[in-house]
Design an enzyme around this catalytic site. Structure first.
Site, PDB file in Angstrom:
ATOM      1  N   ASP A 298      17.363  22.970  61.073  1.00 26.69           N
ATOM      2  CA  ASP A 298      17.046  23.687  62.305  1.00 26.69           C
ATOM      3  C   ASP A 298      15.545  23.941  62.328  1.00 26.69           C
ATOM      4  O   ASP A 298      14.998  24.582  61.433  1.00 26.69           O
ATOM      5  CB  ASP A 298      17.816  25.008  62.348  1.00 26.69           C
ATOM      6  CG  ASP A 298      17.867  25.606  63.742  1.00 26.69           C
ATOM      7  OD1 ASP A 298      17.238  25.046  64.656  1.00 26.69           O
ATOM      8  OD2 ASP A 298      18.543  26.635  63.916  1.00 26.69           O
TER       9      ASP A 298
ATOM     10  N   ASP B 108      16.467  20.223  68.489  1.00 31.89           N
ATOM     11  CA  ASP B 108      15.832  20.722  67.263  1.00 31.89           C
ATOM     12  C   ASP B 108      16.816  21.026  66.137  1.00 31.89           C
ATOM     13  O   ASP B 108      16.470  21.734  65.192  1.00 31.89           O
ATOM     14  CB  ASP B 108      15.020  21.980  67.574  1.00 31.89           C
ATOM     15  CG  ASP B 108      15.894  23.133  68.051  1.00 31.89           C
ATOM     16  OD1 ASP B 108      17.029  22.882  68.500  1.00 31.89           O
ATOM     17  OD2 ASP B 108      15.444  24.287  67.985  1.00 31.89           O
ATOM     18  N   GLU B 109      18.009  20.471  66.206  1.00 30.21           N
ATOM     19  CA  GLU B 109      19.050  20.860  65.246  1.00 30.21           C
ATOM     20  C   GLU B 109      19.979  19.685  64.978  1.00 30.21           C
ATOM     21  O   GLU B 109      20.361  18.968  65.902  1.00 30.21           O
ATOM     22  CB  GLU B 109      19.838  22.046  65.826  1.00 30.21           C
ATOM     23  CG  GLU B 109      20.888  22.628  64.940  1.00 30.21           C
ATOM     24  CD  GLU B 109      21.628  23.772  65.620  1.00 30.21           C
ATOM     25  OE1 GLU B 109      22.462  24.394  64.947  1.00 30.21           O
ATOM     26  OE2 GLU B 109      21.389  24.033  66.818  1.00 30.21           O
TER      27      GLU B 109
END
Length: 489
Positions: A11, A105-106
């Site tokens: 993350d 973003d993960e």
């Protein structure tokens, strides 16, 4: 169950805000808030410096401004965020073919399926954990070197524990949970730490005297099913005991494509509402076509002035990506909704996606005929206007809307591209610009016919500030600069 913590959850830390700080030297170490900036704007992401003041994601921007009046409030620059995301995801895919990207973003990664798989399989449990730790440390270092950003990583034997570990690792950390220690790690945590346990479930568990995960794990599955329902109770029971056998699934297939706008001023004019639906349908079709998909079911979402939200849907005879068909269907669905009193949000979506387009002439003809009939009825009911109406704006952005982005970003930037912004001379805080003599910079703010620009680049010292007329021909919108120079530069 795995004997090595070979599933990792990555993350990126305060991703949007971190990209802005990396791109703008003058903002490093300062509170940065990214999101919608209008009266109904919502915070998308904020830096850790802003969180000290109580600012949080999904908070109304107006509330954030009261809590942190001296923060830098910026429109999202999705082009820059996607470029950074692609770099990070490419690094993950070099580690394994099994990368499950959850958002920009993960992602989850199954290291056992990649080049390190044989070594992990042959290693003793302790040695395997140390190898995973080394892989993750190298990954975090590579991400920072290539993007100037930091990431938090959790590693465990399951997706559940990897996700929980990455939360513990924030910001800019690494936490490993060795298989067999799941209940030890989970036990002291509050019940809200479990995925899927929201405020309502938490209240039910609290009323039953269950405050920690350990207390939930002591209950039998049957008791939890009686408390929470069959499916939810069974799921919470497994999670509380640290049991999760879900595989890492690459390239998760989207089930729908949708766009929506929240308007700063409630829409009251029916023609304006239908015009906005046409704009949303066009944007939705562009996204649909970009994925090479088509869809059968058209859905509209309407949030009225009193915050009541309605949806209407219609399933066509075959999948389509035809803008005219989707727009006409959206208009027809709008006829089923009471649009009086003011509309604060509109959305258009397409579901039941397919990998092909079936030209459904009957559906298209029916949509056009129904729309023509509806227009004829409305024309017959309307009185002769007293004066010529002003032309409708070209886009929701020009009309003061806040465009929503997918994969969970609220309060996004207007859909206008750099060329359109240049033509309209709209300058947004955070926007990339270039001056013919002074070079690249970014917009700090604009108003009363002026625009203020700070001239700096990701690898420069904090730059100087200059003010120009909004229509200065020397100043033009530009594309984002890379946060780090290319390796061969």
């Amino acid at each position: 169950m795995r004997t090595v913590p070979s599933i990792i959850h990555l993350d990126m830390d305060a991703f949007f805000a971190s990209v802005e700080q990396a791109a703008k030297p003058s903002l490093r170490g300062k509170p940065v808030i990214v999101g919608g900036l209008g009266g109904r704007g919502v915070v998308s992401t904020c830096s850790y410096e802003a969180r000290v003041f109580g600012v949080r994601s999904a908070m109304a921007t107006a509330v954030a401004r009261r809590l942190c009046p001296n923060g830098a409030y910026l429109w999202p620059r999705f082009t820059a965020y996607r470029a950074c995301s692609e770099q990070v995801m490419a690094m993950l895919r070099a580690l394994s073919p099994l990368v499950e990207q959850l958002s920009v973003d993960e992602a989850y990664v199954d290291l056992a399926a990649g080049p390190y798989g044989p070594a992990l399989a042959a290693a003793a449990p302790g040695e395997g954990a140390e190898l995973v730790r080394a892989i993750c440390q190298d990954l975090r270092a590579d991400i920072e070197e290539r993007t100037a950003l930091t990431a938090s990583i959790g590693a465990a034997g399951s997706k559940l524990m990897a996700k929980i570990a990455s939360e513990q690792a924030k910001p800019d950390g690494l936490v490993l949970v060795n298989p067999g220690l799941e209940r030890t790690v989970l036990g002291p945590m509050a019940v809200r730490a479990l995925p899927g346990v929201g405020p309502a479930t938490e209240q039910v568990l609290r009323r039953a005297g269950l405050m920690t995960v350990a207390e939930v794990a002591e209950l039998s599955e049957e008791e939890l099913m009686r408390l929470l329902g069959k499916a939810h109770g069974a799921g919470v029971s497994l999670m509380a005991r640290g049991l999760d056998d879900r595989p890492v699934v690459p390239d998760r297939d989207a089930k729908s494509v949708s766009v929506e706008d929240t308007y700063e001023v409630d829409l009251a004019d029916r023609d304006r509402i239908l015009h906005e639906l046409d704009i949303l349908a066009a944007r939705c079709v562009r996204r649909l076509q970009a994925t090479g998909r088509s869809g059968r079911t058209v859905v509209i979402k309407v949030r009225r002035f009193d915050f009541s939200t309605l949806t209407r849907s219609e399933t066509l005879r075959g999948p389509t990506d035809d803008e005219g068909v989707i727009a006409a269907t959206a208009r027809r669905l709008a006829a089923q909704v009471n649009l009086t009193g003011g509309i604060r949000l509109l959305g258009v979506g397409v579901s039941q996606l397919a990998d092909f387009t079936q030209e459904d002439l009957f559906a298209q003809a029916a949509a056009e005929a129904a729309l023509a009939e509806l227009d004829a009825q409305e024309a017959a009911e309307e009185e002769e206007p007293d004066a010529e109406q002003e032309p409708l704006p070209e886009s929701g952005a020009a009309a003061g809307s806040v465009a929503a982005e997918p994969a969970g970003v609220e309060g996004g930037a207007p859909a206008a591209g750099a060329g359109q912004l240049a033509a309209q001379r709209i300058w947004l805080p955070g926007q990339d610009v270039t001056h013919r003599e002074l070079g690249p910079g970014w917009v700090q703010g604009s108003g009363v016919g002026r625009v203020t620009v700070r001239f700096e680049t990701p690898d420069s010292p904090p730059g100087r500030v200059r003010t120009f007329l909004v229509d200065d021909p020397e100043l033009t919108p530009s594309d984002p600069l890379p946060l780090r120079p290319p390796p061969d530069a």
